[in-house]
Design an enzyme around this catalytic site. Structure first.
Site, mmCIF file in Angstrom:
data_model
loop_
_atom_site.group_PDB
_atom_site.id
_atom_site.type_symbol
_atom_site.label_atom_id
_atom_site.label_comp_id
_atom_site.label_asym_id
_atom_site.label_seq_id
_atom_site.Cartn_x
_atom_site.Cartn_y
_atom_site.Cartn_z
ATOM 1 N N GLY A 83 0.823 -1.205 0.000
ATOM 2 C CA GLY A 83 0.000 0.000 0.000
ATOM 3 C C GLY A 83 0.857 1.254 0.000
ATOM 4 O O GLY A 83 1.666 1.459 0.898
ATOM 5 N N GLY B 170 -0.319 4.247 0.272
ATOM 6 C CA GLY B 170 -1.176 5.322 0.788
ATOM 7 C C GLY B 170 -0.432 6.107 1.854
ATOM 8 O O GLY B 170 0.804 6.054 1.958
ATOM 9 N N PHE B 171 -1.196 6.814 2.681
ATOM 10 C CA PHE B 171 -0.574 7.657 3.713
ATOM 11 C C PHE B 171 0.291 6.831 4.664
ATOM 12 O O PHE B 171 1.394 7.225 5.017
ATOM 13 C CB PHE B 171 -1.662 8.378 4.518
ATOM 14 C CG PHE B 171 -2.343 9.461 3.741
ATOM 15 C CD1 PHE B 171 -1.718 10.679 3.545
ATOM 16 C CD2 PHE B 171 -3.612 9.270 3.204
ATOM 17 C CE1 PHE B 171 -2.334 11.693 2.834
ATOM 18 C CE2 PHE B 171 -4.240 10.268 2.492
ATOM 19 C CZ PHE B 171 -3.608 11.482 2.297
ATOM 20 N N GLY B 172 -0.237 5.667 5.104
ATOM 21 C CA GLY B 172 0.484 4.848 6.069
ATOM 22 C C GLY B 172 1.727 4.242 5.453
ATOM 23 O O GLY B 172 2.832 4.319 6.022
ATOM 24 N N VAL C 47 -1.553 -7.432 -4.643
ATOM 25 C CA VAL C 47 -1.193 -8.526 -3.735
ATOM 26 C C VAL C 47 -2.448 -9.343 -3.449
ATOM 27 O O VAL C 47 -3.473 -8.809 -3.023
ATOM 28 C CB VAL C 47 -0.589 -7.975 -2.422
ATOM 29 C CG1 VAL C 47 -0.326 -9.095 -1.433
ATOM 30 C CG2 VAL C 47 0.700 -7.213 -2.719
ATOM 31 N N GLU D 68 -18.901 17.439 2.281
ATOM 32 C CA GLU D 68 -18.064 18.173 1.327
ATOM 33 C C GLU D 68 -18.616 18.027 -0.088
ATOM 34 O O GLU D 68 -18.680 18.989 -0.849
ATOM 35 C CB GLU D 68 -16.626 17.652 1.400
ATOM 36 C CG GLU D 68 -15.968 18.064 2.701
ATOM 37 C CD GLU D 68 -14.557 17.528 2.924
ATOM 38 O OE1 GLU D 68 -13.909 18.006 3.854
ATOM 39 O OE2 GLU D 68 -14.121 16.637 2.181
ATOM 40 N N ASP E 235 -6.102 2.500 7.834
ATOM 41 C CA ASP E 235 -7.512 2.099 7.737
ATOM 42 C C ASP E 235 -7.715 0.595 7.886
ATOM 43 O O ASP E 235 -8.782 0.140 8.291
ATOM 44 C CB ASP E 235 -8.092 2.521 6.379
ATOM 45 C CG ASP E 235 -8.398 4.009 6.314
ATOM 46 O OD1 ASP E 235 -8.098 4.722 7.292
ATOM 47 O OD2 ASP E 235 -8.937 4.447 5.277
ATOM 48 N N ALA F 232 -6.332 10.060 7.736
ATOM 49 C CA ALA F 232 -4.946 10.122 7.264
ATOM 50 C C ALA F 232 -3.927 10.266 8.407
ATOM 51 O O ALA F 232 -2.919 9.554 8.416
ATOM 52 C CB ALA F 232 -4.804 11.262 6.252
#
Ligand code: FAD
Length: 433
Positions: free
Chosen positions: A10, A12-14, A79, A170, A298, A314
């Site tokens: 991943g 992403g942010f992590g 994966v 939003e 997440d 995030a």
């Protein structure tokens, strides 16, 4: 001696926080694997869906990020699962990927909770493709209604947004601005007053989790912008013609956006799961019974001191990634693990032009223009890459000054090639489940 191989699933942010945390660590090589070839800044997806930003403004090539981190490499692959005995990852295409340490940072996907028709007919907003597909679909509805205004009665200009959390709020605010300020000028023959944005939320207020005064402020702002609120209501069914609410009311709508929940997504691991499909973890984010394996963001079922699951945000993923990078180094140095503590530095949501709410530490609460400026500044600095920041800043300035949205482009995402071609493998790797 061979380098210790940390594989992060991943980008992403992590995942990126892990790679950054290990960037200068001697004796360690990091491989980041993602089914896409970019890092996606999900908090601004709704602006791509409402034509305020281009996809490339909020996506950054993962290989470009890896290139700048001395010890990191990137591979684009889906994966599928983990072979624990061999300590390898099974991927959709190509050789299995061996690891010494593994960090699962695969994020979450839209969850429709089994509401009939939602998975088939509603749009999600989790991936870049979702945002581009939604933007094209919305603009196409306006083109079709322009050609045949009778379609307005069938909900061509109606959007039902399901879920009054930050994403739904939003989206609802941005949609009314798009319709009234931009598309009204593009389609002078259409009666834009007949366009509708309906926000359906089960709770009695939007932005559950924010302070009551901020929730009330957000509600007022939405109403002022022309959003119709169906609070304390849920969607019982979705079909191609619209939605049916739990009170039996039917809303004709050609566009339904599902922003009412997410579920963790992970490859097949056979690992025990916590709530909402999240991988159960120890207090230090290690996966129990699997030394050298971690889950963050997440996808991780991390809890705070009271046992409450950490929010899927995030900063939780970023702080978790930084923490796990440190734990990997500590373990290699023979030191004991440390528990993960999430530091909440505040939450924000924007409702549109000069309208936002921000809940900050020390009980500080902001609304209106001040909160909006804080929101703009924070999102700008969090974006990766100078080009992306500059492009987003220019687009925002342009949109603000001209009331325009340059990205109102319909893109046909269907593959025009009749036969499977040479790019087939890359496409199936990039598309995911
Ligand atoms: C529309 C929207 C708005 C949001 N707004 C905010 C906000 O304002 N503030 C905030 O704090 N948070 C916000 N969030 C939540 C925030 O984006 C997430 O909490 C954060 O992205 C989680 O980071 P992560 O690293 O765990 O996962 P992600 O950032 O989702 O990254 C997961 C990565 O894993 C990859 N992946 C998944 N499965 C596989 C697989 N099998 N093989 C290979 N790769 C895989 C994915 O392609 C993805 O790149 C928002 C989310 C959405 C969708």
């Amino acid at each position: 001696m061979a380098a210790h191989r940390v594989v992060v699933v991943g980008a992403g942010f992590g995942g990126l926080a892990v790679a950054r945390g290990l960037a200068r660590a001697p004796g360690i090589e990091v491989l980041v694997v993602d089914r896409t070839n970019y890092h996606l800044f999900q908090p601004l997806l709704y602006q791509v869906a409402t034509a305020g930003l281009e996809p490339a403004d909020i996506a950054y090539p993962a290989r470009g990020i890896a290139r700048r981190l001395r010890t990191a490499r990137f591979r684009s692959a889906e994966v599928l699962g983990v072979d624990w005995d061999a300590r390898t990852l099974r991927v959709a295409h190509g050789a299995p990927i061996p690891f010494d340490s593994l960090v699962l940072a695969t994020g979450a996907a839209t969850a429709t909770f089994g509401v009939p028709g939602a998975a088939e007919h509603a749009f999600g907003l989790k991936r870049l493709d979702d945002a581009v597909a939604l933007r094209s679909h919305l603009l196409r509805q306006f083109e079709m209604a322009d050609a045949d205004p009778r379609l307005i009665d069938q909900g061509a200009l109606t959007v039902v947004v399901v879920g009054g959390g930050p994403t739904g709020t939003e989206m609802a605010g941005a949609l009314t601005e798009l319709f009234r300020n931009v598309l009204a000028r593009d389609f002078p023959r259409l009666d834009i007053a007949r366009s509708r944005v309906v926000l359906v939320e089960m709770a009695p207020e939007v932005l559950n989790g924010f302070h009551p005064s901020l929730r009330a402020s957000a509600r007022r702002e939405l109403v002022r912008k022309g959003v119709e609120l169906a609070l304390g209501r849920s969607v019982a069914e979705v079909d191609a013609d619209g939605v049916r609410l739990d009170d039996g009311r039917e809303l004709p709508a050609r566009t339904v956006l599902w922003a009412a929940g997410v579920r963790a997504v992970a490859p097949e691991t056979g690992l025990p799961l916590a709530r909402a499909g999240r991988i159960a973890v120890d207090p230090d984010l290690a996966v129990p019974g699997h030394p050298g394996v971690w889950a963050i963001g997440d996808v991780a079922g991390a809890v705070d001191g009271d046992g409450t699951p950490l929010p899927q945000l995030a900063p939780v993923a970023i702080q978790g990634g930084t923490h796990v990078a440190r734990q990997i180094l500590r373990r290699r140095a023979g030191l004991a693990g440390e528990p993960f503590t999430y530091v909440d530095r505040g939450t924000m949501a924007t409702i549109g032009r000069r309208a936002a709410v921000a809940q900050l530490p020390l009980g500080i609460r902001l609304t209106g223009t001040l909160a909006w400026l804080a929101w703009l500044g924070l999102h700008l600095v969090q974006l990766i890459g100078f080009r992306n920041r500059l492009s987003v800043l220019l687009n925002w300035a342009w949109n603000y000054l001209t009331w325009d949205r340059a990205a109102r482009i319909i893109v046909d995402v269907e593959d025009p090639r009749p036969e499977p071609g040479i790019g087939d493998r890359a496409r199936s790797e990039a598309s995911g489940p």
